[in-house]
Design an enzyme around this catalytic site. Structure first.
Site, mmCIF file in Angstrom:
data_model
loop_
_atom_site.group_PDB
_atom_site.id
_atom_site.type_symbol
_atom_site.label_atom_id
_atom_site.label_comp_id
_atom_site.label_asym_id
_atom_site.label_seq_id
_atom_site.Cartn_x
_atom_site.Cartn_y
_atom_site.Cartn_z
ATOM 1 N N ALA A 1 39.378 28.464 40.109
ATOM 2 C CA ALA A 1 39.973 27.161 39.818
ATOM 3 C C ALA A 1 38.986 26.270 39.063
ATOM 4 O O ALA A 1 37.779 26.474 39.120
ATOM 5 C CB ALA A 1 40.364 26.487 41.134
ATOM 6 N N SER B 1 43.671 31.196 36.613
ATOM 7 C CA SER B 1 44.153 30.655 37.883
ATOM 8 C C SER B 1 45.302 29.681 37.650
ATOM 9 O O SER B 1 45.356 28.988 36.638
ATOM 10 C CB SER B 1 43.010 29.917 38.593
ATOM 11 N N TYR C 1 49.591 30.802 42.546
ATOM 12 C CA TYR C 1 49.769 30.177 43.850
ATOM 13 C C TYR C 1 51.220 29.726 43.837
ATOM 14 O O TYR C 1 51.571 28.797 43.099
ATOM 15 C CB TYR C 1 48.841 28.978 44.021
ATOM 16 N N THR D 1 48.311 35.512 44.768
ATOM 17 C CA THR D 1 47.242 35.379 45.771
ATOM 18 C C THR D 1 47.851 35.104 47.138
ATOM 19 O O THR D 1 48.615 34.151 47.300
ATOM 20 C CB THR D 1 46.265 34.273 45.348
ATOM 21 N N ARG E 1 35.865 25.036 54.358
ATOM 22 C CA ARG E 1 34.774 24.888 53.382
ATOM 23 C C ARG E 1 33.941 23.677 53.771
ATOM 24 O O ARG E 1 34.242 22.541 53.394
ATOM 25 C CB ARG E 1 35.346 24.705 51.972
ATOM 26 N N LYS F 1 46.961 39.863 45.508
ATOM 27 C CA LYS F 1 45.505 39.648 45.603
ATOM 28 C C LYS F 1 45.137 39.031 46.946
ATOM 29 O O LYS F 1 45.731 38.029 47.368
ATOM 30 C CB LYS F 1 45.037 38.700 44.485
ATOM 31 N N SER G 1 40.185 41.697 48.155
ATOM 32 C CA SER G 1 39.360 40.493 48.001
ATOM 33 C C SER G 1 39.350 39.709 49.304
ATOM 34 O O SER G 1 40.331 39.715 50.047
ATOM 35 C CB SER G 1 39.966 39.618 46.884
ATOM 36 N N HIS H 1 38.493 36.482 48.825
ATOM 37 C CA HIS H 1 38.498 35.173 48.157
ATOM 38 C C HIS H 1 37.073 34.642 47.987
ATOM 39 O O HIS H 1 36.814 33.445 48.112
ATOM 40 C CB HIS H 1 39.357 34.174 48.926
ATOM 41 N N GLY I 1 34.181 40.449 44.748
ATOM 42 C CA GLY I 1 33.370 39.888 45.830
ATOM 43 C C GLY I 1 31.923 40.313 45.733
ATOM 44 O O GLY I 1 31.581 41.442 46.068
ATOM 45 N N ARG J 1 27.400 41.639 41.172
ATOM 46 C CA ARG J 1 26.379 40.974 40.353
ATOM 47 C C ARG J 1 25.597 41.944 39.483
ATOM 48 O O ARG J 1 24.716 41.539 38.719
ATOM 49 C CB ARG J 1 25.382 40.217 41.255
HETATM 50 C C1 LIG Z 1 35.059 28.303 42.677
HETATM 51 C C2 LIG Z 1 36.054 29.365 43.015
HETATM 52 C C3 LIG Z 1 37.413 29.114 42.814
HETATM 53 C C4 LIG Z 1 38.340 30.108 43.091
HETATM 54 N N1 LIG Z 1 39.648 29.861 42.807
HETATM 55 C C5 LIG Z 1 40.563 30.850 42.982
HETATM 56 C C6 LIG Z 1 41.906 30.656 42.574
HETATM 57 O O1 LIG Z 1 42.267 29.613 42.045
HETATM 58 N N2 LIG Z 1 42.777 31.666 42.783
HETATM 59 C C7 LIG Z 1 42.404 32.863 43.350
HETATM 60 O O2 LIG Z 1 43.229 33.756 43.505
HETATM 61 N N3 LIG Z 1 41.122 33.073 43.704
HETATM 62 C C8 LIG Z 1 40.201 32.118 43.524
HETATM 63 N N4 LIG Z 1 38.898 32.344 43.851
HETATM 64 C C9 LIG Z 1 38.491 33.701 44.325
HETATM 65 C C10 LIG Z 1 38.159 34.608 43.134
HETATM 66 O O3 LIG Z 1 39.305 35.014 42.438
HETATM 67 C C11 LIG Z 1 37.435 35.888 43.576
HETATM 68 O O4 LIG Z 1 38.214 36.534 44.560
HETATM 69 C C12 LIG Z 1 36.032 35.666 44.094
HETATM 70 O O5 LIG Z 1 35.414 34.600 43.413
HETATM 71 C C13 LIG Z 1 35.200 36.940 43.895
HETATM 72 O O6 LIG Z 1 33.921 36.783 44.396
HETATM 73 P P1 LIG Z 1 32.623 36.406 43.509
HETATM 74 O O7 LIG Z 1 32.736 34.978 43.180
HETATM 75 O O8 LIG Z 1 31.517 36.713 44.440
HETATM 76 O O9 LIG Z 1 32.619 37.302 42.285
HETATM 77 C C14 LIG Z 1 37.927 31.364 43.607
HETATM 78 C C15 LIG Z 1 36.574 31.606 43.811
HETATM 79 C C16 LIG Z 1 35.637 30.626 43.525
HETATM 80 C C17 LIG Z 1 34.194 30.928 43.716
#
Ligand SMILES: Cc1cc2nc3c(=O)[nH]c(=O)nc-3n(C[C@H](O)[C@H](O)[C@H](O)COP(=O)(O)O)c2cc1C
Length: 351
Positions: free
Chosen positions: A85, A112, A136, A162, A171, A224, A246, A248, A280, A283
């Site tokens: 996001a 997103s 969403y 998602t 959080r 997801k 995932s 998230h 997830g 890196r």
């Molecule tokens: C700042 C942030 C915002 C996120 N926003 C969404 C989102 O809008 N929709 C969604 O399905 N996942 C969201 N996620 C989860 C990511 O799609 C993803 O599953 C996750 O970031 C993967 O882990 P990583 O950041 O360690 O690569 C978000 C993650 C982060 C860090």
């Protein structure tokens, strides 16, 4: 940026992004943070590090082919951008630049729902590039249907629903900072709010509603936020074309299993019946190799794209993805794999 300062690893980009965003600590916390004690956040990273490889030798790896495909669409490599996001917190031009950077690196981009730019504009910023739209699902079915139809019309190749955010996770960084993310341009303004906390709720669908979504969605549907084999099998039986494993990014249920730890049982349950994505804590290109070996078709990164965007706009996003791609290519060479198809289960040692 001069050559000396150019980062050569994703971790170096993370550190630089932290410096670039030092003036907006609440935004940095929003990107970086996880839920509760951030145990899932940390574990999602270390889970990759626990895995050990069993390289093959004496293979002519002078040429490697990283190409693959998703739903019939050719991809230069299997590394994709996860939906995150509010890219406007990292750069004023936000998702337009992230999409452009991903496209320049040959990476599929997932937009997103919580975007500061409308999906049609992203499609224009990266014409013809492979991209998916993450949903969403709005409470209101007409609004939901409208988003699905817009995504298909704008050329998004799949809808990513998602399902791990029935309610926002705990959080604590955001609570301390009193930070709430702007819900962006796609959701109706009157989304329901929890009366006790004032938190905006973005409800997910239940299994019955998934059948409805399937019936109105004309493009491939990916679910997801799956962490269990039984849920994965149920999603496939409900007609989903893909399963995205995932937690998230450690932002929902703290102590939820690391996605890569859930991958083997889900791969066994799903087999070839659906496309598998894992994310997830990815890196390193070596992490991507491990994900593919354990049964994923694509491996996604979330935060790293945001770091690239914060450091250097589209060029930073491109570079991050190229680092991962080049590390994957080298890891394939050293593990004796000439193609994505040769990255098999036996490469990862069983614990
Ligand atoms: C700042 C942030 C915002 C996120 N926003 C969404 C989102 O809008 N929709 C969604 O399905 N996942 C969201 N996620 C989860 C990511 O799609 C993803 O599953 C996750 O970031 C993967 O882990 P990583 O950041 O360690 O690569 C978000 C993650 C982060 C860090």
């Amino acid at each position: 940026m001069n050559d000396q300062a150019t980062p050569i690893t994703v971790a170096e980009y993370e550190a630089l992004a932290g410096e670039r965003m030092a003036a907006t600590p609440a935004a940095w916390d929003y990107y970086a943070g996880g839920a509760g004690d951030e145990l899932s956040l940390a574990d999602s990273r270390t889970a990759w590090n626990r895995l050990r490889l069993r390289p093959r030798v004496m293979v002519d790896i002078s040429r490697r082919d990283l190409s693959t495909a998703a739903f019939g669409v050719p991809l230069a490599h299997p590394i994709i951008v996860a939906p995150t996001a509010a890219h406007n917190l990292a750069h004023a031009d936000a998702e337009r630049l992230t999409a452009a950077g991903a496209t320049a690196a040959g990476a599929l981009f997932t937009l997103s729902t919580i975007s500061s730019a409308p999906m049609e504009e992203i499609a224009v910023a990266a014409p013809g590039a492979p991209r998916w739209f993450q949903l969403y699902a709005p409470d209101d079915r007409d609004a939901c249907r409208a988003l699905v139809e817009r995504a298909a019309a704008a050329g998004y190749g799949a809808l990513v629903l998602t399902v791990d955010l029935p309610y926002p996770g705990n959080r604590e960084r955001d609570r301390r900072n009193d930070f709430a993310v702007d819900l962006g341009v796609h959701l109706p303004a009157d989304q329901p709010v929890d009366p006790e906390t004032g938190v905006v709720i973005v409800p997910t669908m239940d299994w019955d509603e998934l059948a409805w979504l399937r019936s109105i969605c004309t493009i491939p549907l990916v679910v997801k936020g799956i962490l269990r084999a039984d849920d994965a099998a149920r999603a496939v039986e409900a007609g989903c074309d893909g399963v995205w494993i995932s937690n998230h990014g450690g932002r929902q249920l703290d102590t939820a299993i690391a996605p890569v730890d859930a991958l083997p049982e889900i791969a066994a349950a799903v087999g070839d019946r659906a496309l598998l994505v894992v994310d997830g804590g990815v890196r390193r290109g070596i992490d991507v190799l491990k994900g593919l070996a354990l049964g994923a078709d694509l491996v996604a990164v979330g935060r790293p794209a945001l770091w690239g965007l914060a450091v250097d706009g589209a060029a930073g996003v491109q570079r991050i993805l190229e680092i991962l791609r080049d590390e994957l290519s080298l890891a394939m060479a050293l593990a004796g794999c000439r193609s994505i198809g040769e990255i098999t289960r036996d490469l990862v040692a069983r614990p």
